[in-house]
Design an enzyme around this catalytic site. Structure first.
Site, PDB file in Angstrom:
ATOM      1  N   LYS A   1      17.204   0.107 -32.521  1.00 21.37           N
ATOM      2  CA  LYS A   1      16.807   1.171 -33.438  1.00 21.37           C
ATOM      3  C   LYS A   1      17.723   1.189 -34.653  1.00 21.37           C
ATOM      4  O   LYS A   1      17.259   1.234 -35.802  1.00 21.37           O
ATOM      5  CB  LYS A   1      16.847   2.512 -32.702  1.00 21.37           C
TER       6      LYS A   1
ATOM      7  N   ARG B   1      20.275  10.088 -31.798  1.00 21.94           N
ATOM      8  CA  ARG B   1      19.300   9.292 -31.055  1.00 21.94           C
ATOM      9  C   ARG B   1      19.973   8.112 -30.385  1.00 21.94           C
ATOM     10  O   ARG B   1      20.844   7.479 -30.968  1.00 21.94           O
ATOM     11  CB  ARG B   1      18.229   8.753 -32.018  1.00 21.94           C
TER      12      ARG B   1
ATOM     13  N   GLY C   1      11.814   6.334 -23.724  1.00 26.90           N
ATOM     14  CA  GLY C   1      11.873   7.559 -22.931  1.00 26.90           C
ATOM     15  C   GLY C   1      12.983   7.611 -21.895  1.00 26.90           C
ATOM     16  O   GLY C   1      13.088   8.565 -21.134  1.00 26.90           O
TER      17      GLY C   1
ATOM     18  N   MET D   1      16.381   7.497 -22.451  1.00 30.39           N
ATOM     19  CA  MET D   1      17.538   8.268 -22.887  1.00 30.39           C
ATOM     20  C   MET D   1      17.045   9.210 -23.969  1.00 30.39           C
ATOM     21  O   MET D   1      16.031   8.954 -24.598  1.00 30.39           O
ATOM     22  CB  MET D   1      18.609   7.323 -23.409  1.00 30.39           C
TER      23      MET D   1
ATOM     24  N   ARG E   1       9.818  -1.252 -34.593  1.00 27.16           N
ATOM     25  CA  ARG E   1      10.201  -2.299 -33.647  1.00 27.16           C
ATOM     26  C   ARG E   1       8.984  -3.183 -33.430  1.00 27.16           C
ATOM     27  O   ARG E   1       7.847  -2.775 -33.717  1.00 27.16           O
ATOM     28  CB  ARG E   1      10.671  -1.697 -32.322  1.00 27.16           C
TER      29      ARG E   1
ATOM     30  N   HIS F   1       1.329 -13.459   1.641  1.00 22.51           N
ATOM     31  CA  HIS F   1       0.154 -14.333   1.678  1.00 22.51           C
ATOM     32  C   HIS F   1      -0.933 -13.815   0.744  1.00 22.51           C
ATOM     33  O   HIS F   1      -1.498 -14.557  -0.065  1.00 22.51           O
ATOM     34  CB  HIS F   1      -0.383 -14.420   3.111  1.00 22.51           C
TER      35      HIS F   1
ATOM     36  N   ARG G   1      -3.509 -29.668  -0.666  1.00 24.87           N
ATOM     37  CA  ARG G   1      -3.073 -29.435   0.717  1.00 24.87           C
ATOM     38  C   ARG G   1      -4.232 -29.755   1.647  1.00 24.87           C
ATOM     39  O   ARG G   1      -5.190 -28.994   1.728  1.00 24.87           O
ATOM     40  CB  ARG G   1      -2.674 -27.981   0.910  1.00 24.87           C
TER      41      ARG G   1
ATOM     42  N   GLU H   1      11.978 -31.403  -0.142  1.00 22.07           N
ATOM     43  CA  GLU H   1      11.980 -29.987   0.214  1.00 22.07           C
ATOM     44  C   GLU H   1      12.975 -29.672   1.324  1.00 22.07           C
ATOM     45  O   GLU H   1      13.100 -28.534   1.763  1.00 22.07           O
ATOM     46  CB  GLU H   1      10.572 -29.541   0.617  1.00 22.07           C
TER      47      GLU H   1
ATOM     48  N   SER I   1       7.891 -35.129  -5.383  1.00 20.07           N
ATOM     49  CA  SER I   1       7.445 -33.829  -5.858  1.00 20.07           C
ATOM     50  C   SER I   1       8.365 -32.805  -5.193  1.00 20.07           C
ATOM     51  O   SER I   1       8.521 -32.814  -3.970  1.00 20.07           O
ATOM     52  CB  SER I   1       5.992 -33.582  -5.473  1.00 20.07           C
TER      53      SER I   1
ATOM     54  N   GLY J   1       9.223 -29.689  -3.540  1.00 18.72           N
ATOM     55  CA  GLY J   1       8.553 -28.574  -2.868  1.00 18.72           C
ATOM     56  C   GLY J   1       9.538 -27.422  -2.828  1.00 18.72           C
ATOM     57  O   GLY J   1      10.243 -27.214  -1.850  1.00 18.72           O
ATOM     58  N   THR J   2       9.587 -26.678  -3.922  1.00 19.04           N
ATOM     59  CA  THR J   2      10.682 -25.711  -4.056  1.00 19.04           C
ATOM     60  C   THR J   2      10.504 -24.469  -3.195  1.00 19.04           C
ATOM     61  O   THR J   2      11.441 -23.687  -3.065  1.00 19.04           O
ATOM     62  CB  THR J   2      10.874 -25.316  -5.529  1.00 19.04           C
TER      63      THR J   2
ATOM     64  N   CYS K   1       5.878 -28.811  -7.141  1.00 21.88           N
ATOM     65  CA  CYS K   1       4.615 -28.216  -6.698  1.00 21.88           C
ATOM     66  C   CYS K   1       4.831 -26.893  -5.989  1.00 21.88           C
ATOM     67  O   CYS K   1       3.912 -26.350  -5.396  1.00 21.88           O
ATOM     68  CB  CYS K   1       3.864 -29.189  -5.797  1.00 21.88           C
TER      69      CYS K   1
ATOM     70  N   TYR L   1       6.315 -33.505 -14.805  1.00 16.36           N
ATOM     71  CA  TYR L   1       5.250 -32.498 -14.843  1.00 16.36           C
ATOM     72  C   TYR L   1       5.582 -31.342 -13.910  1.00 16.36           C
ATOM     73  O   TYR L   1       6.432 -31.459 -13.030  1.00 16.36           O
ATOM     74  CB  TYR L   1       3.895 -33.122 -14.463  1.00 16.36           C
TER      75      TYR L   1
HETATM   76  P1  ADP Z   1      12.596   7.402 -28.623  1.00 14.63           P
HETATM   77  O1  ADP Z   1      13.497   6.239 -28.521  1.00 14.63           O
HETATM   78  O2  ADP Z   1      12.342   8.080 -27.310  1.00 14.63           O
HETATM   79  O3  ADP Z   1      11.359   7.110 -29.416  1.00 14.63           O
HETATM   80  P2  ADP Z   1      13.705   8.530 -31.006  1.00 14.63           P
HETATM   81  O4  ADP Z   1      15.160   8.450 -31.201  1.00 14.63           O
HETATM   82  O5  ADP Z   1      12.881   7.562 -31.751  1.00 14.63           O
HETATM   83  O6  ADP Z   1      13.404   8.509 -29.461  1.00 14.63           O
HETATM   84  O7  ADP Z   1      13.250   9.971 -31.416  1.00 14.63           O
HETATM   85  C1  ADP Z   1      12.053  10.536 -30.994  1.00 14.63           C
HETATM   86  C2  ADP Z   1      11.368  11.248 -32.137  1.00 14.63           C
HETATM   87  O8  ADP Z   1      12.228  12.192 -32.739  1.00 14.63           O
HETATM   88  C3  ADP Z   1      10.966  10.361 -33.295  1.00 14.63           C
HETATM   89  O9  ADP Z   1       9.764   9.727 -33.070  1.00 14.63           O
HETATM   90  C4  ADP Z   1      10.817  11.350 -34.413  1.00 14.63           C
HETATM   91  O10 ADP Z   1       9.561  11.954 -34.383  1.00 14.63           O
HETATM   92  C5  ADP Z   1      11.887  12.348 -34.086  1.00 14.63           C
HETATM   93  N1  ADP Z   1      13.054  12.089 -34.947  1.00 14.63           N
HETATM   94  C6  ADP Z   1      14.083  11.266 -34.698  1.00 14.63           C
HETATM   95  N2  ADP Z   1      14.944  11.262 -35.732  1.00 14.63           N
HETATM   96  C7  ADP Z   1      14.433  12.090 -36.670  1.00 14.63           C
HETATM   97  C8  ADP Z   1      14.833  12.492 -37.982  1.00 14.63           C
HETATM   98  N3  ADP Z   1      15.925  12.027 -38.544  1.00 14.63           N
HETATM   99  N4  ADP Z   1      14.050  13.364 -38.638  1.00 14.63           N
HETATM  100  C9  ADP Z   1      12.926  13.814 -38.069  1.00 14.63           C
HETATM  101  N5  ADP Z   1      12.469  13.478 -36.847  1.00 14.63           N
HETATM  102  C10 ADP Z   1      13.225  12.634 -36.155  1.00 14.63           C
HETATM  103 MG    MG Z   2      11.322   6.385 -31.111  1.00 13.69          MG
HETATM  104 MG    MG Z   3       6.697 -27.456   2.252  1.00 15.53          MG
END
Ligand code: ADP
Ligand code: MG
Ligand code: MG
Length: 888
Positions: free
Chosen positions: A24, A94, A103, A105, A342, A460, A567, A755, A774, A776-777, A841, A861
């Site tokens: 980020k 952040r 989601g 952290m 990203r 299996h 086989r 093998e 071949s 046979g791992t 194989c 191969y």
């Molecule tokens: P995550 O990694 O869970 O996406 P972020 O750090 O991207 O968390 O933050 C989640 C949300 O918080 C962002 O999508 C944005 O909407 C809001 N946010 C983060 N930084 C700012 C900022 N500087 N100003 C306004 N909104 C922010």
């Molecule tokens: Mg984000």
């Molecule tokens: Mg065998």
């Protein structure tokens, strides 16, 4: 200890500093430097996180001063002051690790607000906005910074209070709550903090900032982050960065908003911006689902000026990063800001389409396109799918053992599946079993999908499922399977035979009722993409493991250049052959045995002829009989029960008793290390003589018809050269006899499977007798570790969890141990036979990092199940280019 600069202004960073600044932070810096509207801020490096955790959770000396200096820079740029009631700078704090962990952290927004500032602000700004921001801030900081130490102070607890307030006001929408009520909610929140923690919610802006920063570092080690890293195989030691950024406000009125978007469609790959947004909202509102967001196309109508800015930003980003981007943005009073970008996650079909399109657009090279797609994603290009917009009801979850979607009626035995399903009445059935064994093969093949209560990803059921492309959910411990129904343990819901269920194998979902399922198409993009992969792969071959003409045909369609493992015993399991095989095994003298073998010869000759025809001159490695013979016999325990039951009734069945006696006689304590492989060929030479004859007669028939056939006869489980020499000499005689009888020349050769560890260690002796090896791992891994593949699930999971092993060695080759044996074998074999043909194989032959390893150590191969062929082709191309996308 960190030696370098620990706090980086966005303006000083760039995207190459991902390890140090996190994904980020590095991208915020990059975007700022290419002139995109990013609110200013700074990043505290991942090294500080490592130090923080190593130093007993203390921020390193001097860090606070560095932060203050960076903060002063931001203050100066914006003309605002952190903590100043008259003109406050507010911040977001952040997390951001090197790899995105969505989601896992938390984020704190609106940091820097306190009672005094809120009072002052509410006189000059819209009070509703001010109190909405404050209530969010109290909730987020309390959750992030204090909920580890105190109960009932999570986001959830605060949301509950907000919910109660809305109920009291008789409203459902956040936006309907007036400023006055939000103000009193803030008071309630603060009172709640005092009640729960005994302390006041911090009023000092710097104290708030410290708390948020340390909380982000601490959150690296929270439970869900650890679980996530384990699942994604992300190193625990890399740490997270902290991004501190000036706030912009999407909740400041109706000309404000926030949203997320992908620069192309992430499920289909179509080159159309895809996104959602909400007006007058902040942060997670869009993804949290409390309000239904609007499609981004609405923004074009609502505010064409802003939309144009947004569109241009997407364009700039794609051209700059040369990849599809996932972005987060906020609009404040008609001004557009970008808060994150990203590389966007996408489905397999989307990944392929985007890569092909971008090459055609001149954005990337073919090399880029090839290295960019994770080979495993290609599986999704080959399987039936649930259309993206379908709604369905998930009743249980298990392991995503065989991807693809399937719908059918539940059946609980293989016989029933065969009767009703493909090859039978032609209905769609889902085979549901507590677990599966080789006997279930016919039922599995007749079913649209398979659901098992037990068994892991290498069980299996999973193996067969992947091999045949059968959508499968395995190890679904949330259900309990009976003889004609299963129960969802949590709810007690019962699903009986004949009721419709569906499986989403790619996600491990069990679904009630029917879902629409579409056949995946081999689209033009996919074919074109694979042809590029082949250009880079060059001479390194990809073959398939196949035992029938049908599978062979499929594999060739998917690009296989021959068979690396056929086989022969799989042919013995089929319906009418089984009794003949049993007669052959139970024969008490050679003459009797020969009668049964002559019958089997007819079958096998036709099998091989069919396969050679389909192969059209491509090579075919045929493995002679390998498993312990008891696998062809009735189950011992079952026989004991049946005989006992008859006795209890005072009856007897001489045939059954004779069978039991024979089965008892063959019983082995440890059959996987018992009478199997070449040992069988030594003890019962007639079986493999018959097989060799069948192979060469089948091949001759094809040659006589004007075709060609290249059989490579493989003698399994050799540990000592004398085993191979003994078997080979006899079979050479058989082969020569057949060639003379048939009067055509067939290009056949003999080789072995490596093998057994001893086989690898003495490869220079063995190579004298073998034209090819071949690896046979599967067995080689089993015997090198001494891990029974069929029982290892129970300890390998804890092994991986405790980092005893980096991963399951049956999935990805253990390069240091098993791989070393392979290297030794190759090096030794080359000393006596420089042109020896080398392949693999085992199941590993279709696993991308193992394919790369095989390429690097000089195999000719890899061979894998048909549906893995495209994966192996792409992985080999990536290996040839010296890159793999899945490196973490
Ligand atoms: P995550 O990694 O869970 O996406 P972020 O750090 O991207 O968390 O933050 C989640 C949300 O918080 C962002 O999508 C944005 O909407 C809001 N946010 C983060 N930084 C700012 C900022 N500087 N100003 C306004 N909104 C922010
Ligand atoms: Mg984000
Ligand atoms: Mg065998």
């Amino acid at each position: 200890m960190a030696t370098q600069k620990r706090v980086w202004l966005f303006r000083d960073g760039n995207r190459s500093l991902r390890d140090l600044l996190g994904g980020k932070g590095a991208n915020l810096a990059e975007m700022m430097n290419i002139g995109l509207p990013v609110p200013p801020g700074f990043t505290i490096t991942t090294e500080v996180c490592t130090d923080y955790n190593a130093n007993g959770r203390q921020l390193p000396d001097g860090l606070i001063d560095e932060i203050k200096a960076a903060l002063a820079d931001v203050e100066k740029e914006l003309g605002k002051t952190f903590g100043d009631p008259n003109n406050p700078l507010l911040l977001s704090v952040r997390s951001g690790a090197r790899f995105s962990m969505p989601g896992m952290m938390d984020t704190v927004l609106n940091l820097g607000l306190n009672d005094e500032i809120v009072n002052a602000l509410s006189l000059v700004a819209d009070p509703r906005f001010v109190y909405d921001s404050y209530r969010r801030f109290i909730m987020m900081l309390s959750d992030v910074a204090y909920s580890d130490h105190y109960e009932h102070i999570t986001k959830h607890d605060f949301e509950h209070m907000f919910y109660d307030l809305k109920a009291k006001l008789g409203v459902t929408e956040d936006l309907e709550v007036p400023a006055e009520s939000l103000k009193s909610l803030c008071d309630d929140y603060k009172a709640h903090v005092i009640k729960q923690t005994g302390k006041q919610f911090p009023q000092d802006a710097h104290e708030q900032l410290d708390a948020a920063i340390t909380a982000v570092f601490r959150s690296w080690n929270n439970e869900r982050a650890i679980i996530y890293r384990r699942k994604e195989k992300i190193d625990d030691s890399i740490g997270t960065a902290v991004n501190v950024q000036a706030m912009v406000f999407g909740n400041r009125g109706d000309d404000c908003g926030t949203g997320v978007a992908f620069t192309r469609n992430a499920s289909t790959g179509e080159n159309v911006i895809f996104g959602e947004y909400l007006m007058n909202a902040q942060g997670e509102d869009v993804v949290a689902g409390v309000r239904t967001p609007m499609p981004i196309s609405e923004l074009a109508k609502q505010d064409p000026v802003i939309y144009k800015q947004f569109e241009e930003t997407c364009d700039v980003l794609e051209k700059h990063y040369k990849d599809m981007q996932d972005i987060e943005f906020t609009i404040e009073h008609g001004k557009f800001y970008i808060l994150q970008c990203r590389s966007g996650k996408r489905t397999g079909p989307a990944a392929v389409r985007i890569a092909v399109d971008q090459v055609k657009e001149g954005l990337i090279t073919k090399e880029d396109a090839i290295t960019r797609v994770d080979p495993n994603l290609l599986t999704q290009c080959l399987l039936p799918v649930i259309p993206t917009n379908a709604k369905y009801n998930v009743i249980a979850r298990g392991l995503p053992a065989g991807p693809g979607a399937a719908t059918g009626v539940a059946v609980f035995s293989s016989d029933r599946a065969a009767e009703l399903g493909k090859g039978g009445a032609g209905e769609r059935v889902i085979l549901v079993r507590a677990d599966t064994n080789p006997d279930d093969l016919k039922g599995m093949l007749a079913a649209q999908g398979v659901l098992t209560e037990r068994g892991g990803m290498t069980s299996h059921a999973a193996l067969v499922a992947r091999g045949f492309g059968i959508p499968t959910v395995a190890g679904c411990s949330e259900i309990s399977v009976g003889s004609d129904h299963f129960v969802i343990k949590a709810t007690g819901q019962i699903v009986k035979e004949g009721e419709f269920i569906s499986l989403n194998g790619g996600l491990g979902e069990v679904i009630s009722g029917q879902v629409p399922v579409e056949e995946a198409k081999m689209t033009g993009d996919f074919g074109e993409y694979m042809s590029w992969a082949d250009e880079f792969r060059g001479k390194f071959g990809v073959r398939t493991n196949a035992d029938t003409p049908k599978d062979t045909e499929l594999a060739i369609k998917l690009g296989a250049e021959g068979i690396g493992l056929c086989r022969t015993e799989h042919m013995f399991f089929e319906g009418e052959r089984r009794p003949v095989v049993q007669r052959m095994i139970l024969a008490t003298n050679d003459a009797e045995r020969q009668v049964a073998l002559d019958e089997l010869l007819e079958f096998q000759r036709e099998d091989f002829k069919g396969i050679f025809e389909v192969l059209g001159g491509r090579p075919c490695t045929v493995r002679l009989i390998d498993p312990p013979l008891h696998e062809f016999m009735p189950n011992r325990e079952k026989l004991i029960e049946e005989v006992a039951a008859l006795h209890a009734l005072g009856k007897s069945d001489p045939e059954k008793e004779a069978m039991l006696k024979a089965v008892e006689g063959m019983h082995e304590i440890n059959p996987m290390m018992g009478l199997r492989g070449c040992r069988l060929s030594i003890v019962f030479p007639q079986i493999v003589e018959m097989q060799t004859r069948a192979i060469l007669e089948g091949a001759s028939a094809v040659v006589k018809a004007g075709g060609s056939a290249v059989p490579e006869i493989m003698i399994p489980l050799v540990g000592h050269v004398n085993e191979l020499r003994f078997v080979r000499q006899r079979l050479e005689a058989t082969a020569a006899a057949v060639v003379t009888e048939q009067g055509v020349s067939v290009d056949y050769s003999f080789g072995t499977m490596i093998e057994v560890p001893r086989g690898a260690l003495t490869a220079d002796e063995i190579a004298v007798e073998a034209s090819f090896f071949s690896f046979g791992t599967n067995d080689l891994t089993q015997m090198t570790f001494g891990f029974s593949r069929d029982d290892s699930d129970r300890f390998l999971k804890p092994y991986v969890a405790e980092k005893i092993l980096p991963g399951d060695p049956f999935e990805s080759i253990d390069q240091d141990g098993v791989g070393q044996l392979m290297k030794i074998a190759i090096q030794k074999a080359h000393t006596v036979r420089p042109d020896i043909k080398l392949g693999i194989c085992g199941e590993h032959g279709g696993e991308p990092s193992s394919v790369k390893f095989c390429y690097d150590i000089g195999l000719n191969y890899v061979s894998c199940s048909p549906y893995r062929v495209p994966i192996a082709r792409l992985a080999a191309a990536q290996a040839a280019l010296g890159k793999g996308v899945s490196d973490k």
